[in-house]
Scaffold this active site. Structure first.
Site, PDB file in Angstrom:
ATOM      1  N   ARG A  33     -43.895 176.911  -3.682  1.00 22.55           N
ATOM      2  CA  ARG A  33     -45.115 175.915  -3.894  1.00 22.55           C
ATOM      3  C   ARG A  33     -46.054 176.507  -2.812  1.00 22.55           C
ATOM      4  O   ARG A  33     -47.243 175.984  -3.054  1.00 22.55           O
ATOM      5  CB  ARG A  33     -44.261 174.675  -3.299  1.00 22.55           C
ATOM      6  CG  ARG A  33     -45.250 173.457  -3.140  1.00 22.55           C
ATOM      7  CD  ARG A  33     -46.423 173.439  -4.155  1.00 22.55           C
ATOM      8  NE  ARG A  33     -45.714 173.469  -5.722  1.00 22.55           N
ATOM      9  CZ  ARG A  33     -46.671 173.989  -6.548  1.00 22.55           C
ATOM     10  NH1 ARG A  33     -47.828 174.010  -6.370  1.00 22.55           N
ATOM     11  NH2 ARG A  33     -46.413 174.208  -7.645  1.00 22.55           N
TER      12      ARG A  33
ATOM     13  N   LYS B 144     -69.132 172.250   2.822  1.00 24.98           N
ATOM     14  CA  LYS B 144     -68.467 171.283   2.529  1.00 24.98           C
ATOM     15  C   LYS B 144     -66.823 171.693   2.136  1.00 24.98           C
ATOM     16  O   LYS B 144     -66.535 171.762   0.898  1.00 24.98           O
ATOM     17  CB  LYS B 144     -68.978 170.453   1.325  1.00 24.98           C
ATOM     18  CG  LYS B 144     -70.149 169.696   1.836  1.00 24.98           C
ATOM     19  CD  LYS B 144     -70.897 168.851   0.543  1.00 24.98           C
ATOM     20  CE  LYS B 144     -72.013 168.276   1.028  1.00 24.98           C
ATOM     21  NZ  LYS B 144     -73.130 167.727  -0.190  1.00 24.98           N
TER      22      LYS B 144
ATOM     23  N   LYS C 156     -82.998 170.159   8.794  1.00 29.66           N
ATOM     24  CA  LYS C 156     -82.760 169.034   7.698  1.00 29.66           C
ATOM     25  C   LYS C 156     -83.541 168.003   8.223  1.00 29.66           C
ATOM     26  O   LYS C 156     -84.204 167.875   9.124  1.00 29.66           O
ATOM     27  CB  LYS C 156     -81.333 168.663   7.551  1.00 29.66           C
ATOM     28  CG  LYS C 156     -80.587 169.958   7.325  1.00 29.66           C
ATOM     29  CD  LYS C 156     -78.880 169.757   6.865  1.00 29.66           C
ATOM     30  CE  LYS C 156     -78.869 169.590   5.321  1.00 29.66           C
ATOM     31  NZ  LYS C 156     -77.886 169.458   4.836  1.00 29.66           N
TER      32      LYS C 156
ATOM     33  N   GLU D  21     -85.380 172.182   4.919  1.00 26.58           N
ATOM     34  CA  GLU D  21     -85.265 171.390   4.030  1.00 26.58           C
ATOM     35  C   GLU D  21     -86.352 170.334   3.717  1.00 26.58           C
ATOM     36  O   GLU D  21     -86.901 170.034   4.865  1.00 26.58           O
ATOM     37  CB  GLU D  21     -83.975 170.321   4.168  1.00 26.58           C
ATOM     38  CG  GLU D  21     -83.631 169.416   2.812  1.00 26.58           C
ATOM     39  CD  GLU D  21     -82.446 168.483   3.460  1.00 26.58           C
ATOM     40  OE1 GLU D  21     -81.584 168.804   3.306  1.00 26.58           O
ATOM     41  OE2 GLU D  21     -82.727 167.426   3.999  1.00 26.58           O
TER      42      GLU D  21
ATOM     43  N   ASP E 268     -84.782 169.381  -1.556  1.00 26.46           N
ATOM     44  CA  ASP E 268     -83.699 168.239  -1.309  1.00 26.46           C
ATOM     45  C   ASP E 268     -83.891 167.196  -2.452  1.00 26.46           C
ATOM     46  O   ASP E 268     -84.767 166.384  -2.396  1.00 26.46           O
ATOM     47  CB  ASP E 268     -83.659 167.730  -0.039  1.00 26.46           C
ATOM     48  CG  ASP E 268     -82.536 166.710  -0.065  1.00 26.46           C
ATOM     49  OD1 ASP E 268     -81.241 166.933  -0.189  1.00 26.46           O
ATOM     50  OD2 ASP E 268     -82.751 165.681   0.916  1.00 26.46           O
TER      51      ASP E 268
END
Ligand code: SF4
Length: 636
Positions: A104, A139, A171, A200, A223
């Site tokens: 697993r 992320k 940003k 950004e 953005d």
């Protein structure tokens, strides 16, 4: 995978594997220890239950070894390779308790990384024919940063910054706090002069301000802009700073975003919304392995039963297990022509659909053509449908008066029978990667301009090779009204198609391989981008690549930029030379991989049983015109 890269990956994975073992096995696998004899041995097959791209094999092997160093792990595919349902990915053999305790965890790592690679490949394929590259983000699952980003590379994406320390990304919050773009850039540059800087921007006013930074920024992120605003941003930046689109990037929208002309598209979903690739491990006792159905025996029996009525054609990009059954091996046209020289009544083409169609066009009336998987198409051929090319032809006619007087259509053999017939009907010609130069010259001797489809890279590389300047080439844009003046000035209109395998080679691959192996010769296929062909020592068809390696003296070093299965075969067949893949993640053709010994056996079984399955039929009218376009090429 390079040894150093594998070591880096395993260094990042080992602490996670340690956590997984502690979490999952703890003091012991109660079930396996209770039900399996301590000395029992098992053999496991790790198998794909869905199509996808494999990533993380070395981590899966490490899991088994961590649980029990006595477990043997043998991979049957490579990271970055596409697999089809039922395909064997790896075999493991060892103590039964260890195998089942590790199963697993190994599948969890392999499934997660393969899921990321699979989704990345979907995004990369969606933008393949544009210059845009797919990037990941931060992320990622905490602790999995290096693993997740590795999987993105295996899928054909590129990595954005690794962490907060290796690149400056200013940003919106930073901009607001610093009082604007330029003050924020000044402060960042002062504090970290050696780090690359990206800013950004939320609107075109901020973009204009960011473009004033001197020296220029390394990249600007757009953005959450709409498509029209992105198009305007691309026009304003005019190539001075690379642009990255970010926010609201979905598979449905990514091709439109790429068409705006941005250089990069970052996609958080690659790593934050992972759907693991469905894998399973099936175990048998070692003594049962010998009784498993013998596919090779079945194939041998069927081949012998069909005898001279059958010829199996194997394209160079096929798996070795399929090539082993081929009577003839080669590229598509050579195979189609050679099949007509045999007595065979059944031609089974182990390749993709357009190849089988070409064989059907050239076949004698007493011959029929079959393909083991009728859904094995070609990414490149599918970029140009008859309807789309006809619509473009009509618009060319509107723009210049009479398309047939102005343009000779030239189609690469990697196209549907319908497009070959289109060329036949309109005074055009088919070409291969080996004779494209002669075909384009032939076309220009007849009419002032060429309409070349479906591969823009082959068209561009060929036209340049015969002396047509880049300024005289246009890429067809079905979304915009044709620029009549540019068409009048131009010599070649290129269809915006590409091969999603060959377009993955990049100039940095050439530079990296030259640095690693000084003196190496770089040999690429002309379906690669012009920038790659320009940096290579030589470019030519699959047959040219094979001939060059075959004729070179022992000890010659080659970096080959073409489909990975062929490169691996060249490595095995020429141990006297050093043959390496050009890219760090060698690209495999997914649809070529759809042909397997199993579906080949099914096709032969149907033929032996008198059934017609997966016959490739080109209607008589299409075949007649397509044959004419092919004959013009053969007469060159
Ligand atoms: S390698 Fe490219 S051109 Fe060849 S079959 Fe695959 S997708 Fe088509």
């Amino acid at each position: 995978m390079e040894r150093e890269e594998e070591e880096r990956l395993l260094r990042a994975a080992r602490p996670l594997i340690g956590l997984a073992v502690a979490e999952d096995i703890g003091p012991g696998d109660a079930t396996s220890n209770a039900t399996l004899a301590a000395d029992a041995v098992l053999h496991g097959h790790i198998v794909a239950k869905a199509s996808g791209v494999v990533a993380g094999l070395s981590i899966a092997a490490e899991v088994f070894h961590r649980v029990d160093p006595a477990v043997a792990f043998v991979a049957h595919v490579a990271d970055g390779q596409e697999v089809v349902p039922g395909e064997l990915i790896a075999e493991v053999t060892g103590p039964a308790r260890s195998l089942l305790a590790a199963e697993r965890m190994a599948l969890n790592f392999l499934g997660r990384l393969s899921g990321i690679a699979t989704l990345t490949r979907c995004f990369a394929d969606a933008v393949a024919c544009t210059p845009a590259a797919i990037l990941d983000t931060r992320k990622t699952l905490p602790g999995y940063r290096l693993l997740d980003k590795y999987a993105v590379r295996m899928g054909g994406g590129q990595n954005h910054r690794l962490s907060l320390y290796d690149m400056i990304l200013i940003k919106d919050n930073h901009l607001d706090a610093a009082g604007g773009v330029l003050p924020a850039v000044d402060r960042a540059r002062g504090a970290h002069p050696s780090l690359p800087i990206e800013v950004e921007v939320r609107n075109l006013a901020e973009l204009r301000e960011a473009l004033q930074a001197d020296p220029a920024l390394d990249r600007i992120m757009l953005d959450n802009m709409g498509l029209e605003e992105m198009r305007q941003a691309v026009a304003i930046a005019a190539g001075r700073v690379p642009l990255e689109a970010s926010g609201n990037v979905t598979l449905e929208r990514v091709a439109q975003i790429a068409a705006t002309g941005v250089d990069y598209i970052s996609v958080g979903a690659l790593t934050h919304s992972v759907e693991a690739l469905d894998l399973s491990m099936e175990v048998t006792r070692p003594e049962e392995r010998a009784t498993a159905p013998d596919l090779n025996g079945r194939l041998a029996g069927l081949k012998s039963a069909l005898g001279g009525r059958l010829v199996i054609l194997g394209h160079h990009y096929q798996r070795d297990e399929v090539i082993a059954w081929a009577d003839l091996r080669g590229d598509s046209l050579k195979l189609a022509r050679e099949a007509t020289q045999t007595d065979a009544q059944f031609i089974v083409f182990c390749g993709v659909h357009f190849m089988a169609e070409t064989a059907a066009i050239l076949a004698r009336p007493d011959q029929r053509v079959f393909i083991p998987d009728a859904t094995a198409g070609c990414y490149l051929a599918d970029t140009a449908t008859l309807e789309a090319v006809q619509a473009a032809w009509d618009r060319l006619a509107e723009a210049l008066g009479d398309a047939e007087a102005e343009f000779t259509p030239v189609t690469y053999v990697n196209s549907s029978a319908a497009l070959k017939a289109f060329c036949g009907r309109h005074g055009g010609i088919v070409c291969t990667s080996g004779n494209a130069g002669r075909a384009v010259r032939w076309a220009l001797e007849r009419r002032p301009r060429v309409f070349f489809f479906p591969d823009q890279h082959l068209g561009r590389n060929t036209a340049r090779q015969i002396g047509i300047p880049l300024e005289a080439m246009l890429v067809w844009d079905g979304y915009q009204a044709p620029d009549v003046e540019a068409l009048r000035r131009g010599k070649v209109v290129l269809w915006p198609g590409c091969c999603n395998v060959h377009q993955r080679f990049r100039p940095e691959h050439v530079r990296a391989v030259r640095q690693r192996f000084p003196g190496i010769r770089v040999l690429v296929h002309p379906e690669c981008k012009m920038e790659v062909v320009d940096l290579a020592d030589d470019a030519g068809s699959t047959a040219h690549i094979i001939d060059q390696v075959g004729a070179a003296p022992p000890g010659t070093q080659w970096a080959i930029g073409t489909e990975a299965r062929l490169v691996h075969r060249l490595q095995r067949e020429h141990p006297e030379q050093r043959v390496v893949p050009l890219a760090d993640v060698p690209p495999f053709c997914r649809t070529m991989g759809q042909i397997t010994p199993s579906n080949l056996a099914q096709t032969l079984e149907a033929l032996a049983g008198g059934h017609v399955e997966n016959a490739v039929i080109v209607d008589a009218e299409t075949a007649r015109w397509a044959r004419l376009a092919l004959e013009r090429m053969l007469a060159l």
